[in-house]
Design a protein around this motif. Structure first.
Motif, PDB file in Angstrom:
ATOM      1  N   UNK A 259       1.081  11.893 -14.666  1.00 33.56           N
ATOM      2  CA  UNK A 259      -0.070  11.994 -13.781  1.00 33.56           C
ATOM      3  C   UNK A 259       0.265  11.401 -12.415  1.00 33.56           C
ATOM      4  N   UNK A 260      -0.380  11.932 -11.402  1.00 32.67           N
ATOM      5  CA  UNK A 260      -0.286  11.371 -10.052  1.00 32.67           C
ATOM      6  C   UNK A 260      -1.709  11.115  -9.576  1.00 32.67           C
ATOM      7  N   UNK A 261      -1.945   9.927  -9.058  1.00 37.74           N
ATOM      8  CA  UNK A 261      -3.294   9.558  -8.627  1.00 37.74           C
ATOM      9  C   UNK A 261      -3.209   8.824  -7.300  1.00 37.74           C
ATOM     10  N   UNK A 262      -4.161   9.084  -6.435  1.00 36.79           N
ATOM     11  CA  UNK A 262      -4.141   8.445  -5.117  1.00 36.79           C
ATOM     12  C   UNK A 262      -5.552   8.282  -4.603  1.00 36.79           C
ATOM     13  N   UNK A 263      -5.721   7.303  -3.722  1.00 37.75           N
ATOM     14  CA  UNK A 263      -6.989   7.118  -3.029  1.00 37.75           C
ATOM     15  C   UNK A 263      -6.686   6.606  -1.629  1.00 37.75           C
ATOM     16  N   UNK A 264      -7.528   7.000  -0.672  1.00 39.56           N
ATOM     17  CA  UNK A 264      -7.353   6.528   0.701  1.00 39.56           C
ATOM     18  C   UNK A 264      -6.204   7.231   1.400  1.00 39.56           C
ATOM     19  N   UNK A 265      -5.528   6.492   2.284  1.00 41.13           N
ATOM     20  CA  UNK A 265      -4.505   7.061   3.142  1.00 41.13           C
ATOM     21  C   UNK A 265      -3.116   6.822   2.584  1.00 41.13           C
ATOM     22  N   UNK A 266      -2.251   7.830   2.732  1.00 39.53           N
ATOM     23  CA  UNK A 266      -0.837   7.618   2.468  1.00 39.53           C
ATOM     24  C   UNK A 266      -0.251   6.814   3.625  1.00 39.53           C
ATOM     25  N   UNK A 267       0.995   6.381   3.479  1.00 43.35           N
ATOM     26  CA  UNK A 267       1.647   5.639   4.551  1.00 43.35           C
ATOM     27  C   UNK A 267       1.691   6.471   5.828  1.00 43.35           C
ATOM     28  N   UNK A 268       2.095   7.738   5.711  1.00 42.10           N
ATOM     29  CA  UNK A 268       2.197   8.597   6.895  1.00 42.10           C
ATOM     30  C   UNK A 268       0.832   8.813   7.534  1.00 42.10           C
ATOM     31  N   UNK A 269      -0.204   9.033   6.725  1.00 39.53           N
ATOM     32  CA  UNK A 269      -1.545   9.249   7.267  1.00 39.53           C
ATOM     33  C   UNK A 269      -2.064   8.007   7.968  1.00 39.53           C
ATOM     34  N   UNK A 270      -1.813   6.835   7.392  1.00 39.98           N
ATOM     35  CA  UNK A 270      -2.267   5.585   8.006  1.00 39.98           C
ATOM     36  C   UNK A 270      -1.592   5.367   9.350  1.00 39.98           C
ATOM     37  N   UNK A 271      -0.295   5.641   9.415  1.00 36.09           N
ATOM     38  CA  UNK A 271       0.431   5.477  10.678  1.00 36.09           C
ATOM     39  C   UNK A 271      -0.058   6.480  11.714  1.00 36.09           C
ATOM     40  N   UNK A 272      -0.295   7.724  11.287  1.00 33.58           N
ATOM     41  CA  UNK A 272      -0.790   8.742  12.209  1.00 33.58           C
ATOM     42  C   UNK A 272      -2.185   8.396  12.732  1.00 33.58           C
ATOM     43  N   UNK A 273      -2.965   7.682  11.936  1.00 30.85           N
ATOM     44  CA  UNK A 273      -4.312   7.278  12.345  1.00 30.85           C
ATOM     45  C   UNK A 273      -4.287   6.062  13.263  1.00 30.85           C
ATOM     46  N   UNK A 274      -3.104   5.511  13.511  1.00 31.49           N
ATOM     47  CA  UNK A 274      -2.970   4.395  14.436  1.00 31.49           C
ATOM     48  C   UNK A 274      -3.107   3.022  13.814  1.00 31.49           C
ATOM     49  N   UNK A 275      -3.136   2.947  12.483  1.00 29.69           N
ATOM     50  CA  UNK A 275      -3.226   1.640  11.827  1.00 29.69           C
ATOM     51  C   UNK A 275      -1.837   0.975  11.788  1.00 29.69           C
ATOM     52  N   UNK A 276      -1.816  -0.321  11.937  1.00 28.17           N
ATOM     53  CA  UNK A 276      -0.568  -1.072  11.750  1.00 28.17           C
ATOM     54  C   UNK A 276      -0.517  -1.485  10.290  1.00 28.17           C
ATOM     55  N   UNK A 277       0.381  -0.855   9.550  1.00 29.47           N
ATOM     56  CA  UNK A 277       0.364  -0.993   8.097  1.00 29.47           C
ATOM     57  C   UNK A 277       1.744  -1.338   7.548  1.00 29.47           C
ATOM     58  N   UNK A 278       1.742  -1.780   6.308  1.00 30.55           N
ATOM     59  CA  UNK A 278       2.973  -2.006   5.565  1.00 30.55           C
ATOM     60  C   UNK A 278       2.804  -1.376   4.193  1.00 30.55           C
ATOM     61  N   UNK A 279       3.835  -0.674   3.736  1.00 24.77           N
ATOM     62  CA  UNK A 279       3.829  -0.104   2.396  1.00 24.77           C
ATOM     63  C   UNK A 279       4.590  -1.025   1.446  1.00 24.77           C
ATOM     64  N   UNK A 280       4.011  -1.235   0.270  1.00 27.53           N
ATOM     65  CA  UNK A 280       4.628  -2.054  -0.769  1.00 27.53           C
ATOM     66  C   UNK A 280       4.800  -1.186  -2.005  1.00 27.53           C
ATOM     67  N   UNK A 281       6.035  -1.077  -2.513  1.00 28.80           N
ATOM     68  CA  UNK A 281       6.332  -0.247  -3.671  1.00 28.80           C
ATOM     69  C   UNK A 281       6.689  -1.104  -4.877  1.00 28.80           C
ATOM     70  N   UNK A 282       6.254  -0.642  -6.056  1.00 28.14           N
ATOM     71  CA  UNK A 282       6.568  -1.323  -7.312  1.00 28.14           C
ATOM     72  C   UNK A 282       6.936  -0.279  -8.355  1.00 28.14           C
ATOM     73  N   UNK A 283       7.982  -0.574  -9.124  1.00 26.15           N
ATOM     74  CA  UNK A 283       8.354   0.261 -10.259  1.00 26.15           C
ATOM     75  C   UNK A 283       7.398  -0.056 -11.402  1.00 26.15           C
ATOM     76  N   UNK A 284       6.648   0.947 -11.845  1.00 20.58           N
ATOM     77  CA  UNK A 284       5.645   0.704 -12.873  1.00 20.58           C
ATOM     78  C   UNK A 284       6.249   0.271 -14.208  1.00 20.58           C
ATOM     79  N   UNK A 285       7.515   0.577 -14.431  1.00 20.15           N
ATOM     80  CA  UNK A 285       8.136   0.167 -15.691  1.00 20.15           C
ATOM     81  C   UNK A 285       8.279  -1.347 -15.784  1.00 20.15           C
ATOM     82  N   UNK A 286       8.082  -2.061 -14.654  1.00 21.35           N
ATOM     83  CA  UNK A 286       8.164  -3.518 -14.668  1.00 21.35           C
ATOM     84  C   UNK A 286       6.905  -4.165 -15.236  1.00 21.35           C
ATOM     85  N   UNK A 287       5.872  -3.369 -15.466  1.00 21.68           N
ATOM     86  CA  UNK A 287       4.597  -3.871 -15.976  1.00 21.68           C
ATOM     87  C   UNK A 287       4.602  -3.792 -17.504  1.00 21.68           C
ATOM     88  N   UNK A 288       4.274  -4.892 -18.161  1.00 19.60           N
ATOM     89  CA  UNK A 288       4.325  -4.939 -19.623  1.00 19.60           C
ATOM     90  C   UNK A 288       3.481  -3.850 -20.264  1.00 19.60           C
TER      91      UNK A 288
END
Length: 481
Positions: A374-403
């Motif tokens: 499954x793929x699920x999302x809400x709000x803005x992607x990194x590219x959309x946030x940057x295009x909208x003029x927000x100063x943002x940071x993307x944080x990525x996590x490998x889900x396999x690290x979650x018990x």
């Protein structure tokens, strides 16, 4: 002297007239009736609309056994028991049941319970605040609206203009969700949600699926890794995905479909599905009688009122804001409240996140792609946030690290991305890919819609061991970056 009688049918007056009895129109009617406004609903097909019979319900009924089997095959002690094929007849029968066998008796009963009056037939605007309904027997009813007409006519599949396409009888989303047998070979043209979900479903049901994507990959409106991970899984399942591939022509001969690409390749199949976008069902609803362009998307303000017409509302797909059933129903609740408030002569609350403003359409739209994974999302992607003029940071996590992910499935593969606004330290968006993430995304929707500060999210403690613990991993990654 001979008396002259008008041939025009006598008009019936209502407070509100709703064009379209899909989930959106039903919800507008429910809200206006709850406010005490008399309401007429006009429907030319089945009450319950596209979602109930040809989209959400049947497609997810097709996909649920597919995803459940995939999860079971990743579960110790169970995977050996589910190595065989799906019971196609049972899957299709389950789908038929969820589509109510394409009968709308239950939906008609629900609508009647709201107190709204149903008119079956084709409804067209016949001037300001006026709708003429033509029944299948040719009988006409003229309905007038004291306060509002709401256009809730939705959208239909858009087919490109290609040589031979019409004669070839292609599938659209309707045929893909209602087919009564599994094609041996299926070509899917498109890379969006419908193309991805139907490729996943029919591949698992036994079709040899070839997906032709004009762009660089699947699900191009989500974070790039979402489409990449879904494409990888589809390929492992046996589908062939060809990116950068456009169709030049289509033909059918002796039951075989032939698709010729612009590169000159010929691909043969038993059926071809075109999932290449949507177009509004506004081409024959009388827009020209009020100075609007037939077949156009209708521009609305945040209360869903059509620009330049203080009595006309466009709710759901017709306004092109967010072509998702849940967003259309959200808009319907907003529009119904706004109509009722204006009818009472009271001011509407039009500010962001107010009772009469569909702000979530801009900032907090959630979506789940029911593929494996499954793929699920809400709000803005990194590219959309940057295009909208927000100063943002993307944080990525490998889900396999979650018990919780490891307990959910052996060899769990998944990824999460959180997009943080560095000015306000709130969440602008979140994307998850992996088995079971569709049930996790609402927590992110709440965080985005409520603009919860990152500092407060630390106090929203995820239960252990669940996939939701990804929230803690994301916050830790943001803190330590």
């Amino acid at each position: 002297m001979t008396e002259t009688r008008s041939t025009q049918p006598e008009a019936t007056a209502y407070d509100v007239v709703v064009l379209g009895a899909g989930p959106v129109g039903e919800n507008v009617a429910d809200r206006t009736r709850a406010a005490g406004l008399s309401t007429a609903v006009v429907e030319s097909e089945l009450v319950g609309g596209e979602c109930t019979y040809w989209a959400c319900s049947p497609s997810k009924a097709l996909l649920r056994p597919v995803i459940t089997r995939a999860d079971a095959r990743r579960t110790p002690g169970l995977k050996q028991a589910v190595q065989g094929p799906l019971d196609t007849a049972a899957v299709l029968a389950h789908r038929d049941e969820y589509a109510s066998h394409w009968k709308d008796d239950g939906q008609v009963q629900w609508l009647a319970g709201t107190g709204a009056d149903l008119y079956r037939g084709h409804g067209r605007l016949s001037g300001p605040r006026s709708v003429t309904v033509t029944g299948s027997d040719g009988q006409e009813h003229v309905l007038t609206a004291r306060h509002a007409v709401a256009v809730c006519t939705g959208s239909r599949a858009r087919l490109p203009e290609l040589p031979g396409l019409a004669e070839a009888g292609p599938w659209t989303s309707r045929e893909a969700t209602s087919a009564q047998s599994v094609p041996g070979r299926l070509i899917v043209v498109g890379g969006g949600v419908v193309a991805t979900e139907m490729a996943c479903a029919w591949q698992a049901l036994g079709s040899r699926v070839t997906v032709l994507v004009r762009g660089g990959g699947l699900l191009d409106r989500m974070e790039p890794f979402a489409g990449e991970m879904v494409a990888e899984a589809l390929t492992e399942a046996g589908a062939q995905i060809r990116t950068g591939t456009s169709v030049a022509s289509v033909s059918r001969e002796n039951g075989t479909v032939r698709v010729v690409t612009e590169g000159g390749d010929t691909i043969e199949a038993d059926e071809v599905l075109f999932a290449t976008g949507r177009t509004p069902r506004t081409d024959d609803i009388g827009l020209e009688t009020i100075g609007l362009e037939p077949g156009s998307w209708l521009t609305v303000d945040d209360s869903l009122r059509v620009t330049g017409h203080d009595w006309l509302y466009a709710v759901g797909d017709a306004n092109h804001r967010a072509l998702l059933t849940h967003q259309g129903k959200y808009q319907a609740r907003i529009a119904g409240a706004a109509i009722a408030t204006r009818a009472a002569g009271e001011p509407v609350r039009a500010e962001d996140w107010g009772a009469h403003a569909a702000t979530a359409d801009h900032a907090a739209v959630p979506q789940v792609v029911f593929a494996d994974p499954e793929a699920a999302a809400v709000g803005l992607s990194l590219a959309e946030a940057e295009q909208a003029g927000h100063r943002v940071r993307a944080v990525d996590v490998d889900l396999s690290s979650v018990a919780g992910a490891g307990l959910y499935a052996d060899g769990y593969r998944g990824r999460a991305r959180m997009v943080v606004d560095l000015e306000d330290e709130i969440l602008r968006g979140l994307t998850l890919v992996g088995p079971g993430v569709g049930e996790v995304i609402h927590s992110a929707t709440v965080a985005v819609a409520a603009q919860v500060p990152i500092s407060r999210l630390w106090h929203a403690v995820p239960s252990y061991p669940t996939i939701s613990e990804v929230w803690l991993r994301l916050l830790e990654a943001y803190r330590d970056a």
